[in-house]
Write an enzyme that holds these catalytic residues in place. Structure first.
Site, PDB file in Angstrom:
ATOM      1  N   CYS A 108       0.765  -1.182  -0.076  1.00  0.00           N
ATOM      2  CA  CYS A 108       0.155  -0.011   0.026  1.00  0.00           C
ATOM      3  C   CYS A 108       0.836   1.414  -0.056  1.00  0.00           C
ATOM      4  O   CYS A 108       0.494   2.173  -0.359  1.00  0.00           O
ATOM      5  CB  CYS A 108      -1.025   0.012   1.319  1.00  0.00           C
ATOM      6  SG  CYS A 108      -0.306  -0.207   2.727  1.00  0.00           S
ATOM      7  N   HIS A 138      -1.492   1.203   7.517  1.00  0.00           N
ATOM      8  CA  HIS A 138      -1.911   0.951   6.066  1.00  0.00           C
ATOM      9  C   HIS A 138      -2.049   2.552   5.685  1.00  0.00           C
ATOM     10  O   HIS A 138      -2.382   3.300   6.326  1.00  0.00           O
ATOM     11  CB  HIS A 138      -3.608   0.507   6.090  1.00  0.00           C
ATOM     12  CG  HIS A 138      -3.948   0.151   4.823  1.00  0.00           C
ATOM     13  ND1 HIS A 138      -3.243  -0.693   3.846  1.00  0.00           N
ATOM     14  CD2 HIS A 138      -5.345   0.615   4.520  1.00  0.00           C
ATOM     15  CE1 HIS A 138      -4.209  -0.577   2.845  1.00  0.00           C
ATOM     16  NE2 HIS A 138      -5.155   0.081   3.382  1.00  0.00           N
TER      17      HIS A 138
END
Lengths: 589, 96
Positions: free
Chosen positions: A253, A543
């Site tokens: 990510c 994240h």
């Protein structure tokens, strides 16, 4: 005496050579006076017609030959630069002030300038005609469109050399202001004309840096491609073209969020979609080519998520410290990606001139940071300027004290931010970044002025602003004592004015101009937000997601493969790790 | 100079100085191409030239001939958009 009046306005050399030309002409004119009276061109065109079977090219106006003496080319160039195309702020200011009819003072009525002397006159009311007749200056130039009129032929003329000069100067001036037009045509009008095809697509965009917007004429090859791929796609305000999810390939990510930000950088998009990259690398491991491919994928109209495995592999190959399936820092990836793109751009040719790189990355992302070190004893200043791709900002709550602020930091509202409930703003961070910092007794520096080791202060300011400014909020603290994530809320604006942080602003403050003249007319340093990268989680694991702007004011949240619509509030309320702003107006050389 | 013409001159100066005039010109050009105005006018010019004969037409003649028709053919939507743009520009630079 207009000559004298305008002499100070235009370059001295120009006025001087024009005046001397005028004198020479008056000497010569007695002989050619007959030519000026009556319609000289009747005779001429008859002659031309007689030879029409032999001559294929039509002969132009012969009266220009009188003009083509001395360094007429340079003079003509100066006129185009200063009064016709006016590519720089300075020439425009000059044009705005001086371009009025010298007879009636009007600014409309198709203003023309005499080519032989400094005289502006309107065409509609025939003031330029009067001048031409009285002074026998038979050529004038249209100040709006640059056409050249011959008063003897009584028509606009098309001289090869002059046309060439006009074209070259126009191109130069568009180079100076060119990109401003891509941003300003905010209605994205040209995008509506995009032609998309199933396999290959032709993208019609205002060219990125430095070329005039011209109508696209398909080449033979493009016509063939269009014929073979009859599917067309139109860009409308609610279409999703340009939005594409990215599959997470295992903690990637950090890469996906940056790819989303880069693919929505207006100038980078224009560059790649207009097929500007000419690869010079032998192997097929060029990251620029991969970016090019990526843009094709993003704007192809496919809605299924893209799998960026090739990109990941290239990153692993070229930036080994990011290889493997571990979590990585998005900021580190951004810098590594820019670095590799910059290196691959022309396959190391820039080594010839390492200080001035012209690659698309440097054109868009590079700014200049000025560092002034002032000796506390002799007050001598040593200045250095370093290029930068991003600005890393300290946050309150880190172990280094955020305030005290520099003098002058009285909490006045800059960029329309008010200090609601004492929260920190991006402007606060920038003000801290550019405040004078005392280097202390342990960091004495040898002063070039008094040649001894002295305490000094250091101050950073912006010397040159990049087209895209990336701000990195230092949320991850790795000090000797602790390693942690700082979650302090920092508010950031949709529109940012960088003027207060410029080296030039600091200089004017130093010169005693304390009231910062907030020049509302000055748009040079204004920026718009177009992407925000966020980090959720802790220092160890978390994240990344990003917000990106599309179609001027629509926002979308990109969370790997999932893309959702977002409101401006969602964007501005997010924590913010990397903030991407682009300039609203461009003017540069 | 009357107050109105002074105002016009001041606005014109600002438009040139900020480069807005060039941008407006470019925008207008694009809009006129888009709506077919350019093609219409081109056809009209060709008619005029054919009628008078190439040898007897100068740019000036053509301008006088086609200007009224050219003005009339500009769609209202284009005029409106330009007006709005100029308004917005002036509002932004209200210190005039």
């Amino acid at each position: 005496n207009h000559g004298a009046r305008w002499a100070g306005i235009v370059k001295l050399e120009w006025s001087v050579s024009r005046l001397t030309r005028e004198r020479k002409l008056t000497n010569r004119e007695s002989g050619s006076a007959a030519n000026v009276k009556g319609k000289g061109n009747c005779q001429n065109s008859k002659e031309n017609r007689d030879f029409s079977q032999i001559q294929i090219l039509p002969a132009g106006c012969s009266h220009v030959n009188g003009y083509k003496v001395d360094n007429w080319k340079q003079n003509l160039r100066v006129i185009y630069q200063c009064f016709v195309w006016s590519g720089t702020a300075e020439t425009r200011r000059r044009k705005a002030k001086s371009c009025i009819c010298h007879t009636c003072g009007a600014h409309l009525n198709r203003l023309h300038s005499c080519l032989y002397c400094v005289f502006f006159g309107c065409f509609t009311k025939k003031h330029i005609h009067e001048h031409a007749k009285n002074k026998r200056h038979n050529l004038a130039i249209d100040l709006l469109y640059g056409g050249i009129y011959c008063f003897v032929c009584q028509d606009y003329i098309y001289d090869k050399d002059m046309e060439q000069i006009a074209k070259e100067e126009q191109r130069k001036s568009w180079k100076l202001q060119g990109t401003a037009f891509c941003f300003l045509s905010e209605n994205l009008m040209p995008f509506q004309k995009c032609l998309f095809t199933a396999v290959t697509f032709v993208y019609f965009v205002p060219p990125g840096i430095g070329e005039k917007y011209t109508t696209w004429e398909p080449t033979k090859r493009e016509l063939e491609l269009l014929r073979h791929n009859p599917k067309r796609r139109k860009i409308t305000t609610n279409c999703t073209i340009g939005l594409r999810g990215l599959i997470n390939l295992g903690n990637t990510c950090f890469m996906n969020c940056i790819v989303q930000a880069l693919t929505h950088t207006p100038l980078l998009r224009d560059f790649f979609l207009s097929d500007r990259h000419k690869c010079e690398m032998q192997s097929n491991s060029c990251l620029v080519c991969e970016m090019s491919q990526l843009f094709q994928e993003f704007y192809s109209g496919h809605r299924s998520p893209h799998i960026p495995f090739r990109l990941l592999h290239l990153v692993w190959t070229h930036a080994r410290h990011l290889a493997g399936y571990e979590q990585q820092d998005a900021h580190e990836f951004l810098i590594a990606a820019l670095d590799v793109l910059h290196r691959h751009y022309d396959n190391g040719k820039k080594a010839n001139n390492p200080n001035h790189c012209n690659c698309i990355i440097d054109q868009i992302f590079t700014g200049g940071l000025q560092s002034d070190v002032t000796c506390q004893v002799c007050h001598g200043v040593s200045t250095t300027i370093d290029p930068f791709w991003d600005i890393s900002l300290d946050l309150p709550g880190s172990s280094t004290p955020f305030w005290p602020l520099s003098p002058g930091g009285d909490g006045s509202t800059v960029n329309g931010e008010s200090h609601l409930s004492g929260s920190t703003t991006l402007t606060d961070c920038l003000r801290r970044f550019t405040r004078p910092e005392h280097l202390g007794s342990s960091a004495k520096i040898k002063c070039g002025g008094c040649h001894s080791y002295q305490e000094s202060t250091k101050q950073l300011t912006m010397k040159k602003l990049p087209i895209v400014a990336c701000f990195h909020l230092k949320r991850f603290e790795h000090s000797a004592k602790l390693r942690r994530k700082i979650t302090t809320y920092v508010s950031f604006p949709l529109e940012l004015d960088m003027t207060p942080f410029m080296a030039s602003s600091k200089e004017s403050r130093m010169n005693g101009q304390y009231q910062q003249t907030v020049d509302v007319l000055n748009n040079d340093n204004k920026y718009s937000l177009f992407a925000v990268v966020n980090h959720q989680g802790t220092l160890e694991s978390g994240h990344y997601t990003s917000f990106i702007r599309q179609h001027k004011d629509q926002w979308f949240k990109c969370d790997d493969a999932i893309i959702t619509k977002a409101s401006i509030k969602d964007v501005l309320d997010s924590e913010g790790y990397l903030l991407f702003y682009h300039k609203q107006f461009l003017e540069y050389e | 100079m009357s107050k109105e013409s002074q105002m016009r001159a001041a606005i014109n100066q600002k438009l040139i100085e900020m480069g807005e005039r060039e941008r407006l010109k470019e925008l207008l050009r694009a809009k006129l191409v888009e709506c077919g105005w350019k093609d219409q006018l081109k056809a009209h010019c060709k008619d005029v030239i054919r009628e008078k004969g190439l040898e007897h037409v100068t740019v000036e003649d053509l301008v006088t001939e086609v200007t009224p028709k050219g003005r009339a053919l500009v769609p209202d939507s284009v005029k409106k958009e330009l007006l709005q743009r100029i308004r917005a520009f002036l509002a932004q630079h209200a210190t005039l």
